[in-house]
Design a protein around this motif. Structure first.
Motif, PDB file in Angstrom:
ATOM      1  N   LEU A 226      29.220  40.367  43.506  1.00  0.00           N
ATOM      2  CA  LEU A 226      29.524  39.486  42.381  1.00  0.00           C
ATOM      3  C   LEU A 226      30.729  38.642  42.768  1.00  0.00           C
ATOM      4  O   LEU A 226      31.825  39.156  42.997  1.00  0.00           O
ATOM      5  CB  LEU A 226      29.827  40.308  41.129  1.00  0.00           C
ATOM      6  N   GLY A 227      30.525  37.333  42.886  1.00  0.00           N
ATOM      7  CA  GLY A 227      31.616  36.443  43.256  1.00  0.00           C
ATOM      8  C   GLY A 227      32.545  36.196  42.077  1.00  0.00           C
ATOM      9  O   GLY A 227      32.086  35.910  40.965  1.00  0.00           O
ATOM     10  N   TYR A 228      33.854  36.292  42.338  1.00  0.00           N
ATOM     11  CA  TYR A 228      34.860  36.061  41.285  1.00  0.00           C
ATOM     12  C   TYR A 228      35.648  34.811  41.667  1.00  0.00           C
ATOM     13  O   TYR A 228      36.386  34.795  42.659  1.00  0.00           O
ATOM     14  CB  TYR A 228      35.774  37.271  41.159  1.00  0.00           C
ATOM     15  N   VAL A 229      35.481  33.750  40.893  1.00  0.00           N
ATOM     16  CA  VAL A 229      36.077  32.457  41.219  1.00  0.00           C
ATOM     17  C   VAL A 229      37.571  32.474  40.920  1.00  0.00           C
ATOM     18  O   VAL A 229      38.006  32.908  39.843  1.00  0.00           O
ATOM     19  CB  VAL A 229      35.378  31.331  40.439  1.00  0.00           C
ATOM     20  N   THR A 230      38.378  32.004  41.858  1.00  0.00           N
ATOM     21  CA  THR A 230      39.836  31.927  41.713  1.00  0.00           C
ATOM     22  C   THR A 230      40.287  30.491  41.991  1.00  0.00           C
ATOM     23  O   THR A 230      39.501  29.639  42.404  1.00  0.00           O
ATOM     24  CB  THR A 230      40.538  32.888  42.682  1.00  0.00           C
TER      25      THR A 230
ATOM     26  N   VAL B 241      28.072  34.610  40.159  1.00  0.00           N
ATOM     27  CA  VAL B 241      29.506  34.320  40.152  1.00  0.00           C
ATOM     28  C   VAL B 241      30.037  34.495  38.734  1.00  0.00           C
ATOM     29  O   VAL B 241      29.331  34.238  37.749  1.00  0.00           O
ATOM     30  CB  VAL B 241      29.801  32.894  40.671  1.00  0.00           C
ATOM     31  N   MET B 242      31.298  34.926  38.658  1.00  0.00           N
ATOM     32  CA  MET B 242      31.965  35.138  37.378  1.00  0.00           C
ATOM     33  C   MET B 242      33.179  34.218  37.307  1.00  0.00           C
ATOM     34  O   MET B 242      33.999  34.184  38.224  1.00  0.00           O
ATOM     35  CB  MET B 242      32.394  36.606  37.230  1.00  0.00           C
ATOM     36  N   ILE B 243      33.281  33.482  36.208  1.00  0.00           N
ATOM     37  CA  ILE B 243      34.412  32.584  35.967  1.00  0.00           C
ATOM     38  C   ILE B 243      35.050  33.023  34.651  1.00  0.00           C
ATOM     39  O   ILE B 243      34.414  32.944  33.599  1.00  0.00           O
ATOM     40  CB  ILE B 243      33.956  31.116  35.893  1.00  0.00           C
ATOM     41  N   VAL B 244      36.306  33.479  34.720  1.00  0.00           N
ATOM     42  CA  VAL B 244      36.964  34.062  33.556  1.00  0.00           C
ATOM     43  C   VAL B 244      38.219  33.267  33.205  1.00  0.00           C
ATOM     44  O   VAL B 244      39.209  33.294  33.951  1.00  0.00           O
ATOM     45  CB  VAL B 244      37.345  35.538  33.805  1.00  0.00           C
ATOM     46  N   GLY B 245      38.165  32.550  32.115  1.00  0.00           N
ATOM     47  CA  GLY B 245      39.343  31.894  31.547  1.00  0.00           C
ATOM     48  C   GLY B 245      40.118  30.984  32.463  1.00  0.00           C
ATOM     49  O   GLY B 245      41.352  31.126  32.558  1.00  0.00           O
ATOM     50  N   PRO B 246      39.485  30.021  33.156  1.00  0.00           N
ATOM     51  CA  PRO B 246      40.271  29.103  33.986  1.00  0.00           C
ATOM     52  C   PRO B 246      41.189  28.238  33.118  1.00  0.00           C
ATOM     53  O   PRO B 246      40.775  27.715  32.082  1.00  0.00           O
ATOM     54  CB  PRO B 246      39.204  28.266  34.684  1.00  0.00           C
ATOM     55  N   GLN B 247      42.439  28.077  33.573  1.00  0.00           N
ATOM     56  CA  GLN B 247      43.393  27.264  32.822  1.00  0.00           C
ATOM     57  C   GLN B 247      43.389  25.804  33.286  1.00  0.00           C
ATOM     58  O   GLN B 247      43.980  24.944  32.642  1.00  0.00           O
ATOM     59  CB  GLN B 247      44.797  27.856  32.960  1.00  0.00           C
TER      60      GLN B 247
END
Length: 501
Positions: free
Chosen positions: A192-196, A242-248
């Motif tokens: 599971l890709g975690y986007v940073t 891919v997982m995208i969590v709360g990008p600012q």
């Protein structure tokens, strides 16, 4: 003299006859005991089991039996089930069938977490269990996976308001356990890709605000891989979702191209957006797929006194049961802390592109979507609350492009889960609500196409009922009122007559 000799010979012959008879009897008893012991020993090692119940509740499918035959190592199952769990007996009986079908390859240990605290804590620490729900831990070749009680049955909660316990409507123990076993035997974990790169919560730091979620997902035989899209020419081939969590901060044009290319190649995306941060390009991507993220905030006035009202932005919402993601969470309530905006599913707009949009989460009645969410004018907010209609406010949705609406048909497709709240997955919020973890687990598994890993149907209880027509009722009445009392009366009369004669 001849008479005395004859008598003594007769006595000795009688003694010899008794000894011979006694010896024969002893030998026969020994032989019988030996045969019984041999038969018992053979039957202990070579026996068969049959399920004669009407619904075949514990009979394993041929698919499970064939899979157990292929096991090369030991499958260890640790059972953490409290006695008051509604399906404790069903799970124990089912595991007995697994142990029998496994032919020595399945070891089971039962632990009552309420009584054997030290052993339970030892194994909880070993397997990194972060939930207090009854569950199984499967361990195979150094890999482990948890199967929760809620995954093994569908429950009817309608009687809770009347003081009744949950009722099991379908038992899915075999489906859940065999699916978990297959995951472990496969060996390779799903990636599971975690986007940073946009100030998302960090995964690697010890003080990460989503440590509980990370541990919970990893227990599903899934590994995280951090992705900085600016450093990639394309999303890696082994990354299935891919997982995208709360990008600012919003994505760049290059990052959006990578994301769209991934989607077009049947990619899977889990997107949790915080409405407090402006991300127009991400919102535009979601809008293209038939989900419009509105520029508003969900609020509700709660009465705190006789004439006092308090405004809260924490959203109490419930899950809809039409999707495989939330099927077992149907009508379950969960709290979404922090700011939440409304989503508008626009199925008609994207139907021609073979895109299906399905709402997953809706706010409870009483909430209103405020567009002027930065105002402090309480009178205006109360007026807006009164004017708001009771239109359901969606805060989570699923999107699928391609594939099939029939869940039994497996066709490759692009999938997306979007939620207009990114705070509910943080440790301080998700530890208060098991439902949030279950929703995230369901979303990830749906994105990884693991909701139908095996085709084992749940066992639905079939109550035994009799349907009698008027003629059958009339016959039953004659049997109960006449025939049954008449039989003992006739027998008694016959006995009395014989004794009298």
């Amino acid at each position: 003299m001849p008479d005395k000799t004859k008598k003594s010979r007769t006595r000795s012959e009688k003694k010899i006859g008794r000894i011979r008879i006694g010896f024969n009897v002893l030998v026969q008893i020994v032989l019988i005991l030996f045969v019984v012991a041999m038969v018992n020993s053979f039957a202990f090692k070579h026996y068969a089991r049959w399920d004669f119940s009407r619904d075949q509740k514990y009979a394993l499918s041929d698919k499970t039996k064939r899979f157990l035959d292929t096991l090369k190592g030991k499958m260890r199952i640790t059972v953490f089930f409290a006695p008051n769990t509604p399906i404790t007996g069903d799970v124990q009986n089912l595991l007995t069938e697994y142990q029998y079908a496994g032919k020595g390859k399945v070891d089971i240990e039962h632990i009552d977490p309420e009584r054997n605290l030290s052993r339970a804590k030892e194994l909880f620490d070993k397997y990194k269990v972060v939930t207090d729900e009854s569950l199984l831990v499967l361990d195979y070749d150094g890999r482990n996976k948890t199967v929760k009680a809620s995954e093994m049955a569908d429950f009817d909660q309608s009687g809770m308001a009347f003081g009744e316990g949950p009722r099991v409507t379908a038992f899915k123990g075999e489906q859940a356990i065999t699916s978990a076993m297959m995951d472990l035997v496969e060996g390779k974990k799903k990636t599971l890709g975690y986007v940073t790169g946009h100030k998302e919560p960090s995964l690697s730091e010890n003080s990460s605000p989503i440590t509980v979620l990370k541990t919970f997902i990893e227990n599903e035989n899934i590994k995280f891989q951090e992705l900085n899209l600016l450093d990639l020419d394309a999303i890696l081939a082994d990354v299935k979702a891919v997982m995208i969590v709360g990008p600012q901060y919003d994505f760049s044009d290059r990052e959006m191209k990578l994301l769209r290319d991934f989607w077009d190649k049947q990619g899977r995306v889990l997107l949790l957006l915080d409405p407090a941060w402006k991300t127009p390009k991400l919102r535009g991507f979601v809008n293209e797929l038939g989900v419009k993220m509105n520029d508003d905030r969900l609020m509700v006035f709660l009465r705190t006194g006789i004439q006092e009202l308090a405004l809260t932005r924490d959203v109490q919402a419930h899950f809809l049961g039409d999707s495989p993601i939330t099927k077992r969470l149907a009508d379950v309530r969960a709290l979404f802390l922090g700011g939440t905006s409304s989503l508008t599913p626009e199925q008609d707009r994207v139907r021609a592109a073979n895109i299906r949009v399905e709402p997953l989460i809706q706010a409870e009645k009483g909430y209103f979507a405020e567009t002027d969410y930065n105002t402090d004018d309480q009178a205006k907010l109360q007026a807006d609350a009164k004017q708001s209609s009771n239109v359901p406010l969606t805060i989570g949705a699923a999107v699928e492009k391609g594939g099939s609406a029939d869940q039994r048909v497996q066709v490759n497709s692009s999938r997306l889960v979007v939620v207009s709240n990114a705070t509910f997955v943080q440790d301080n919020a998700i530890t208060q609500d098991q439902q949030g973890l279950d929703f995230m687990s369901g979303s990830v598994n749906w994105l990884l196409s693991r909701e139908q890993l095996i085709g084992i149907a749940p066992k639905v209880p079939k109550p035994l009922t009799f349907s009698l027509n008027e003629e059958a009722l009339r016959r039953l009445r004659w049997i109960l009122l006449v025939f049954i009392p008449l039989v003992p009366a006739l027998i008694g009369t016959m006995v009395w007559w014989q004794r009298r004669v």
